[in-house]
Design a protein around this motif. Structure first.
Motif, short mmCIF file in Angstrom:
data_model
loop_
_atom_site.label_atom_id
_atom_site.label_comp_id
_atom_site.label_asym_id
_atom_site.label_seq_id
_atom_site.Cartn_x
_atom_site.Cartn_y
_atom_site.Cartn_z
N LYS A 35 1.18 -1.47 0.39
CA LYS A 35 -0.18 -0.18 0.34
C LYS A 35 0.41 1.33 0.01
CE LYS A 35 -4.20 -2.22 2.18
NZ LYS A 35 -5.23 -2.71 3.19
N VAL A 58 -0.87 4.25 -1.51
CA VAL A 58 -2.32 4.30 -0.61
C VAL A 58 -2.25 4.28 0.79
CG1 VAL A 58 -4.02 2.87 -0.15
CG2 VAL A 58 -3.72 2.76 -2.28
N ASP A 64 -8.80 2.48 -1.29
CA ASP A 64 -7.83 2.56 -1.55
C ASP A 64 -8.13 2.62 -3.45
OD1 ASP A 64 -7.42 1.56 0.64
OD2 ASP A 64 -7.01 -0.93 -0.12
N SER A 91 -6.18 2.80 4.84
CA SER A 91 -6.91 1.87 4.36
C SER A 91 -7.43 1.26 5.95
CB SER A 91 -6.06 0.94 3.83
OG SER A 91 -6.11 0.34 3.11
#
Lengths: 340, 278
Positions: free
Chosen positions: A71, A76, B111, B275
């Motif tokens: 990520k 992200v 995401d 996330s």
């Protein structure tokens, strides 16, 4: 200027803050008044370089920090400290330019628009990536050939089965033919047939020169696709190197399974001839297993020793698997920093 | 396979055009999927009319017992109402996605948005098309049609143009405020947009001439979260009534400010995004 790798990670760290609550409702109420937090280090100062065209397997137990790393590499998550560069860009800062060059699949969660037919999702992505109609059609045909996409196009994403969804997700992540692909558990929960299809597809990508970073629990994925193995445990990289070397160093033992005409009265005779190997009874009377390190005892010596004591009918050798190494890491045999 | 080409940094105008086009494409795709459920469409539209209509009935009842509030007659207040319902309808129709933020952000669906080459805030706003907005627009239009006949305004092409600009600006004020308040989802870790909804409900106070409230509420509605710029102030500008009706002409500027505010809060929130799972 020094030579720059395609993906460069230096001292990368991610710390999540979690509420430190006592169990139960009382604990939660108390937390409202007296707020306490604990830091959970998910990724702990890792360094990593990936060159163009490499296929890297990134493995580790649950909660080791695999997905968190991916990520951060894809922009992200914002790193707590340290740096990430992909093609010289910082993914979370230069998100849109990065997204054009990178394809990402998270096996656990779809990236399709949940309420749209797969075709609409792909067409929206086509427009976001600014693909020409000709390019788009060509890519779609390619994806259809390997993933059997055509039957999925009119289906709304929420109605897809897991296997279908993964095929559609792969198509969505690769419709712009990115030179760098991150796959986070792309075969999770899939049946053998779909798994094989996905693996064949990824192998093809690698053969074409796409840089692939593959996170997985399924060791079949790795052996098929990757040459380089990176093992992460408790947020630290505990191994980074060639898969073959790991197997030679940490999974050297192999096992010879013998079927014999008549079960020997005792295994002691064989064991005496092979002091450096382990001799054990097999699953049935007329079977026995010898486990040995080929660097110490040759296969020929093992065979000769058994033949001297029993009438061998058949034999089979179990090659060491990458699974054995990773299992040893999981079991804590190779602690953080113990290798490398 | 053709390789994806990095597009050279385009000019500002080209970027705006690209963003507007992609926004329309996203909305269009969701419109098509929404229209597949015809019954939903009618239920939503009728519900919207009922929800807004109740307010009008309430207003009617109040003015049945008192002739005017702070110098505002029933038809003046109906004008404010029409403005709110219209601009609210437009914001629901074209930017309903703001209300999905709590869900998307806190259940990890965010995401996917971060991995696509299109502005995340525009992706969020265009992720839903609120068909009930059509009900609002229809009701607002009808209410407006009736009330213009009763209020003291000379309808020239200039006032009509002004009115259109004010309605669109008022809708953008709401879109900006919705974005800012819903972006609280990056700080409040629940999949429900309770905070944004309570702010929205607070904004409903501006459906009445805000001079009836104390200074605190007035400041909150016109400065802190300027909900009054989607109702009271633009209505004042059209009606040329009230002590400072010129304030209503600032609505387009306030709209720009609210949109910038929404984008800023959203961007700050994005840096905190954690996330789900790891």
């Amino acid at each position: 200027m020094r030579c720059v790798s395609l993906i460069e990670v230096a001292q990368l760290r991610k710390v999540f803050r979690r509420a430190d609550k006592k169990p139960g409702l009382a604990g939660s109420v108390r937390h409202l008044v007296e707020r306490r937090f604990v830091d959970k280090v998910a990724v702990d100062d890792i360094d990593l370089r990936v060159e163009a065209g490499e296929a890297v397997a990134y493995v580790g137990p649950n909660g080791a920090g695999k997905s968190t790393t991916v990520k951060m590499l894809t922009g992200v998550l914002v790193p707590t400290s340290g740096t990430v560069h992909v093609e010289g860009r910082v993914p979370h800062k230069d998100r849109i330019a990065n997204a054009r060059r990178v394809g990402v699949v998270f096996g656990q969660r779809t990236q399709l628009w949940w309420d749209l037919p797969v075709r609409d999702s792909l067409e929206l992505l086509r427009d976001m990536h600014g693909l020409s109609d000709a390019d788009y059609r060509r890519n779609l045909e390619r994806l259809d050939a390997t993933l059997g996409l055509a039957e999925l196009l009119p289906v709304t994403a929420r109605k897809l089965s897991l296997g279908q969804r993964m095929r559609a997700d792969l198509a969505a992540a690769l419709v712009h033919t990115p030179p760098i692909v991150f796959l986070d558990e792309p075969t999770i929960g899939l049946d053998i047939a779909v798994k094989d299809r996905v693996r064949a597809f990824v192998r093809e990508l690698v053969a074409e020169g796409t840089t692939v970073m593959l996170t997985t629990h399924d060791l079949g994925d790795i052996e098929d696709i990757c040459r380089r193995l990176v093992i992460i445990d408790q947020g630290r990289i505990v191994y980074d190197g060639d898969i073959g070397t790991v197997v030679e160093t940490y999974a050297r033992e192999r096992t010879m399974h013998f079927s014999v005409a008549e079960a020997p009265a005792s295994l002691a005779g064989i064991a005496a001839r092979l002091p450096d190997a382990a001799v054990a009874e097999g699953p049935s009377d007329a079977q026995l297993d010898v486990t040995f390190d080929p660097a110490v005892v040759s296969s020929a010596r093992v065979l000769a020793a058994v033949q001297a004591e029993a009438d061998v009918v058949d034999l089979r050798i179990d090659e060491p698997a990458i699974e054995d190494v990773v299992r040893r890491v999981y079991a804590g045999e190779l602690g953080a920093g113990g290798m490398q | 396979m053709a390789s994806a080409q990095a597009v050279a940094a385009p000019g500002v105008l080209a970027r705006v055009r690209r963003n507007a086009w992609l926004y329309r494409r996203c909305l269009g795709a969701h419109l098509r999927s929404t229209l597949e459920y015809e019954a939903d469409f009618w239920i939503m539209s009728v519900s919207a009319v009922i929800a807004q209509g109740v307010g009008i009935v309430f207003l009617w009842a109040i003015f049945g017992s008192i002739p005017e509030i702070n110098g505002w007659t029933f038809w003046d207040v109906a004008m404010i109402y029409a403005l709110v319902v219209l601009s609210e309808g437009l914001s629901v129709l074209f930017a309903q996605g703001a209300w999905s933020m709590a869900f998307t952000v806190n259940l990890g669906g965010f995401d996917a948005l971060l991995l696509r080459p299109f502005s995340p805030v525009l992706q969020v706003l265009s992720s839903e098309i609120g068909m009930n907005g059509l009900g609002n627009v229809a009701l607002g239009g009808a209410l407006l049609g009736v009330s213009v006949a009763h209020v003291d305004v000379a309808w020239t092409p200039a006032t009509i143009a002004l009115f259109v600009v004010l309605v669109v600006s008022a809708a953008l004020v709401k879109v900006g405020l919705n974005t800012a308040t819903n972006a609280a989802a990056f700080w409040i870790k629940t999949p429900w947009s309770m905070f944004a909804f309570s702010m929205h409900t607070f904004g409903e106070l501006a459906r009445f001439p805000i001079t009836i409230y104390g200074i605190g509420v007035r400041l909150a509605l016109s400065v802190v979260l300027p909900y009054a710029f989607m109702s009271y102030f633009p209505a004042q500008a059209v009606l040329s009534t009230g002590t400072a009706h010129w304030l209503g002409f600032l609505t387009p500027l306030v709209a720009v400010w609210c949109l910038v505010l929404g984008a800023l809060v959203f961007r700050r929130g994005m840096l905190r995004y954690e996330s789900a799972g790891n």
